[in-house]
Design a protein around this motif. Structure first.
Motif, PDB file in Angstrom:
ATOM      1  N   THR A 104       0.835  -1.191   0.000  1.00  0.00           N
ATOM      2  CA  THR A 104       0.000   0.000   0.000  1.00  0.00           C
ATOM      3  C   THR A 104       0.872   1.245   0.000  1.00  0.00           C
ATOM      4  O   THR A 104       1.874   1.311   0.725  1.00  0.00           O
ATOM      5  CB  THR A 104      -0.925   0.032   1.237  1.00  0.00           C
ATOM      6  OG1 THR A 104      -1.749  -1.126   1.235  1.00  0.00           O
ATOM      7  CG2 THR A 104      -1.818   1.262   1.213  1.00  0.00           C
ATOM      8  N   THR A 106       0.185   5.554   0.115  1.00  0.00           N
ATOM      9  CA  THR A 106      -0.749   6.671   0.206  1.00  0.00           C
ATOM     10  C   THR A 106       0.035   7.968   0.223  1.00  0.00           C
ATOM     11  O   THR A 106       0.978   8.119   1.013  1.00  0.00           O
ATOM     12  CB  THR A 106      -1.605   6.570   1.478  1.00  0.00           C
ATOM     13  OG1 THR A 106      -2.320   5.341   1.476  1.00  0.00           O
ATOM     14  CG2 THR A 106      -2.605   7.712   1.543  1.00  0.00           C
ATOM     15  N   TYR A 121      -3.476   6.875  -4.133  1.00  0.00           N
ATOM     16  CA  TYR A 121      -3.586   5.629  -3.352  1.00  0.00           C
ATOM     17  C   TYR A 121      -3.295   4.458  -4.279  1.00  0.00           C
ATOM     18  O   TYR A 121      -3.893   4.322  -5.354  1.00  0.00           O
ATOM     19  CB  TYR A 121      -4.985   5.489  -2.763  1.00  0.00           C
ATOM     20  CG  TYR A 121      -5.221   4.185  -2.049  1.00  0.00           C
ATOM     21  CD1 TYR A 121      -4.773   3.995  -0.746  1.00  0.00           C
ATOM     22  CD2 TYR A 121      -5.898   3.139  -2.671  1.00  0.00           C
ATOM     23  CE1 TYR A 121      -4.988   2.793  -0.081  1.00  0.00           C
ATOM     24  CE2 TYR A 121      -6.124   1.931  -2.022  1.00  0.00           C
ATOM     25  CZ  TYR A 121      -5.660   1.770  -0.725  1.00  0.00           C
ATOM     26  OH  TYR A 121      -5.868   0.579  -0.079  1.00  0.00           O
TER      27      TYR A 121
END
Length: 770
Positions: A104, A106, A121
């Motif tokens: 991930t 962000t 994102y």
């Protein structure tokens, strides 16, 4: 017959019992050494197979005007399977190997002064060999654009060996059971989606999109031409979709939209003979034929044993050359479909008391396919040694769809809601085919050894013109009244009119015409007697004046009930009831059926360091109706369903002499599902999860074959799970999860491979985040 596949189940299963046992010991020890006082609550979940929630993301770092957070989890999965590997792959399909479990990124703009994007994102899951993985990307720039894209790959392996299985009996000579499903497959679907909105906050905004969906891989099918032949179909289908749209804010709180969709489908799946159950012909040079899937010489499938031979196959050679068999089979039928669709829609609450939603869409699809089919072998029923089929077919579908909804606020608490739906389409189609059959000139001497020179070609042209048309109109009107902040109700009526016309060859009087009317009463209420309790109830009761097929219901009732109760801030209870009842009182049908579903959930966190989730669901499906059939039990075998059928005075014997037996056919299925999960924190840096779920199914169907097991109508599927996450510092966390899978059926296996399996799966990983 192990399916060749590119998916991960083709990798060998690693026998890792010592490794799994050691890791389990560490896992259980870490979860049991702590005292109750050290437990801490986690977010409740009803899925015990899910890993424990990761630790809260750190604050991240600030670079180049962005607040950045990133994490990556790398691990290794060890899998040990006992029993049916094909059944494990059908239900689970998690294999041994290294994995990128999760990633991930962000990025959030600090001052929104960056030129490229304000927010970004990126997330991806399951790379390295898992059957399901995906990657998603979102980015936006205030007032300028909103971008979303995703890629997903799903690898599907299916071999439930009872599907399409002929259940070859052991009394056949030879006895050859089919151990795998004749319709098994191992396909991979790749799906990509891209969507872009320009000027999303402007008076006029623009939308663009593209989707690509491709599915490929080996799969099997079957065809009946004399005998039941096994076919290998190399699956290959592609759908490309293009989207273009615009939104116009033509007035305050009023938006007019236009959309153009272009869908293109390409089907390139071909079929060829899978030479199963081969036998040699007594010829020189030696050649072979495929006897197909069904081997039951007692019932002459694909033929009987001819004395003095004691078996249909002796030393690999076929003893009855008048047998139904295949030498080759090919079918190419490439399909091309184009579907352009235009839609215009409006949403508005310009007037204070009126809300309007509406759309109209029009599409004109075209589809075409050539056909090339060839067969070589023997079809004893028609004394055919070979045939070829060629031709083309084409069809159009012209469709108009109108969808309108309006809500009129009569008073502050009283609303009138009307929904109107109209769908009309017509499908003109045409086909021009030609089949050339090579039939034996002397039928009595027609065998697999007969040369093609001893046949007479017969050409059968087929020209077909037809059209299938439907018009469906439905209108629903409701009056909703909120008595107070604690209660409300609604009452309504839905009317539907559906008309079918099937024109065959466009000849006078050559048309199937049908009109069906639907009348439905609607009622519902909601109440919130206290702040902690809420209840909802909905009822629909429908009557149809006619049915399209005999087994369709004439009456239908739906009941839905939901409730949530929060007696404490740390406790949430829920319940639901969903019931569908159907019936058709026609004397020749007497159809009765229901689908009932009952569910209970509980999420409890009585302490800060402890969480418990419970769920239970019961589903009951019943369908009973009269059927006409023809069957004779084998000698010495008593099948109650067949023996108790009425075969002399029933309307079946009078109206359908070929199917004179009348009986009440039934299908029942009762499914119990339960799950429990405990989440706790045995130490400051340790999170744990222990859970268990079970699915138990009990059902019944008529038995027409003594070899027919109850299979999926009686089984248990159990899934215990345990997970552990340890924060080891330096932005690192160690995760370990154990899953157990056990599938077992309650009846005998039948003449197939056993389907029972149990498996242990252990995943160990390191997660780095900042």
């Amino acid at each position: 017959m192990r399916m060749p596949a590119e998916h991960s189940s083709a990798a060998p299963l690693v026998h890792s019992k010592p490794r799994i046992a050691m890791a389990l010991a560490v896992l259980l020890y870490a979860m049991t050494v702590s005292s109750p006082e050290t437990l801490s609550a986690q977010t409740p979940t009803a899925n015990p197979t899910a890993p424990p929630a990761p630790p809260a993301e750190p604050d991240g770092v600030t670079r180049g005007g962005y607040q950045i957070q990133q994490s990556v989890e790398l691990g290794y999965r060890s899998t040990d399977v006992t029993g049916s590997g094909d059944m494990y792959d059908t239900l689970v399909n998690l294999q041994t190997g290294p994995r990128i479990l999760d990633q991930t990124l962000t990025m959030q703009s600090v001052d929104h002064q960056d030129r490229l994007f304000d927010n970004l994102y990126l997330n991806s899951v399951g790379w390295g060999g898992d059957p399901n993985n995906y990657a998603r990307l979102r980015a936006d720039k205030n007032k300028w654009y909103n971008f979303q894209s995703s890629f997903r790959r799903d690898q599907s392996f299916f071999d439930y060996d009872l599907l399409a299985n002929p259940l070859n009996p052991p009394t056949s000579t030879p006895s050859i059971p089919i151990l795998n499903s004749p319709h098994s497959f191992a396909t991979t679907r790749r799906m990509s989606d891209v969507d872009l909105i320009l000027l999303p906050q402007s008076r006029t905004s623009f939308r663009f999109g593209y989707s690509h969906n491709n599915m490929t891989g080996p799969s099997y099918s079957s065809i009946h031409e004399g005998t039941e032949a096994s076919l290998l179909q190399d699956w290959n289908t592609t759908m490309n979709s293009y989207r273009l749209g615009m939104d116009f804010r033509i007035a305050p709180r009023t938006v007019l939209s236009y959309d153009q969709f272009l869908d293109y489908y390409r089907g390139d799946t071909d079929y060829r003979l899978n030479p199963i159950n081969e036998a040699l012909l007594p010829t020189t040079p030696v050649s072979s034929v495929s006897l197909g899937l069904s081997i039951d010489t007692v019932n002459k499938e694909p033929c009987a044993v001819v004395r003095p031979a004691t078996s249909l196959i002796v030393n690999g050679t076929l003893t009855n050359v008048a047998c139904s068999a295949y030498t080759s089979y090919l079918r190419n039928q490439r399909i091309r479909t184009s579907t352009p669709t235009e839609r215009i829609s409006l949403r508005s609450n310009y007037f204070r008391k009126l809300e309007v939603l509406g759309s109209f869409s029009y599409s004109s699809a075209t589809s075409s396919t050539p056909l090339d089919e060839s067969f070589v072998g023997l079809i004893p029923r028609t004394n055919t040694l070979a045939f070829t089929g060629t031709g083309t077919a084409a069809a159009n579908r012209i469709s108009d769809v109108v969808d309108l909804e309006a809500t009129l606020h009569l008073t502050q608490h009283l609303r009138l809601i009307d929904k109107f739906y109209f769908w009309a389409y017509r499908i003109p189609e045409n086909g021009n085919f030609s089949e050339v059959d090579s039939d034996c000139i002397n039928p009595k001497a027609c065998t697999l050894l007969t040369p093609l020179s001893a046949t007479m070609p017969t050409t059968t042209p087929t020209l077909q013109l037809s059209s299938f048309n439907q018009t469906w109109t439905r209108n629903q009107t409701e009056l909703a009244w909120d008595f107070s902040k604690k209660a409300g109700a609604r009452i309504g009526y839905r009317y539907g009119d559906r008309e079918f016309n099937h024109f065959i060859d466009y000849l006078p009087g050559d048309v199937d015409h049908f009109v069906g009317l639907e009348k439905t009463a609607l009622f519902g209420f909601w109440t919130r007697p206290t702040h902690a309790l809420r209840l909802n109830f909905d009822l629909e009761h429908t009557n149809y004046n006619a049915v399209f097929v005999r087994l369709s219901p004439r009456k239908e009732a739906r009941y839905r009930f939901q409730t949530t109760y929060t007696p404490r801030s740390w406790a949430t209870l829920g319940g639901s009831i969903n019931i569908l009842q159907q019936s058709n009182a026609d004397a020749q049908t007497q159809y009765v059926g229901h689908n009932q579903n009952y569910g209970l959930t509980a999420s409890l966190a009585p302490r800060e360091r402890f969480g418990l989730d419970l769920a239970y669901n019961f589903n009951s499906v019943i369908q009973n109706t009269l059927i006409c059939f023809n069957d004779t039990s084998p000698a010495g075998v008593i099948l109650p369903f067949v023996a108790n059928a009425n075969g002399t005075t029933s309307f079946c014997a009078l109206n359908d002499p070929s199917n004179p037996l009348l009986a009440n056919s039934y299908y029942t299925n009762h499914t119990n599902f339960g799950v429990a999960a405990i989440r706790f924190k045995p130490a400051k840096r340790v999170m744990a999860n222990v859970g268990y779920s079970i699915t138990s199914v009990d059902g019944s169907i008529p038995q027409f074959n003594v070899l027919q097991p109850l299979d999926s109508l009686q089984y248990k599927y159990q899934q215990p799970v345990a997970n552990l996450s340890v924060d080891i510092g330096h932005k690192l966390a160690f995760n370990m999860g154990w899953n157990y899978y056990q599938y077992g059926e309650g009846s005998f296996v039948g003449p197939t491979a056993p389907r029972y399996f149990h498996a242990n799966s252990l995943t160990e990983s390191l997660r780095y985040s900042f």
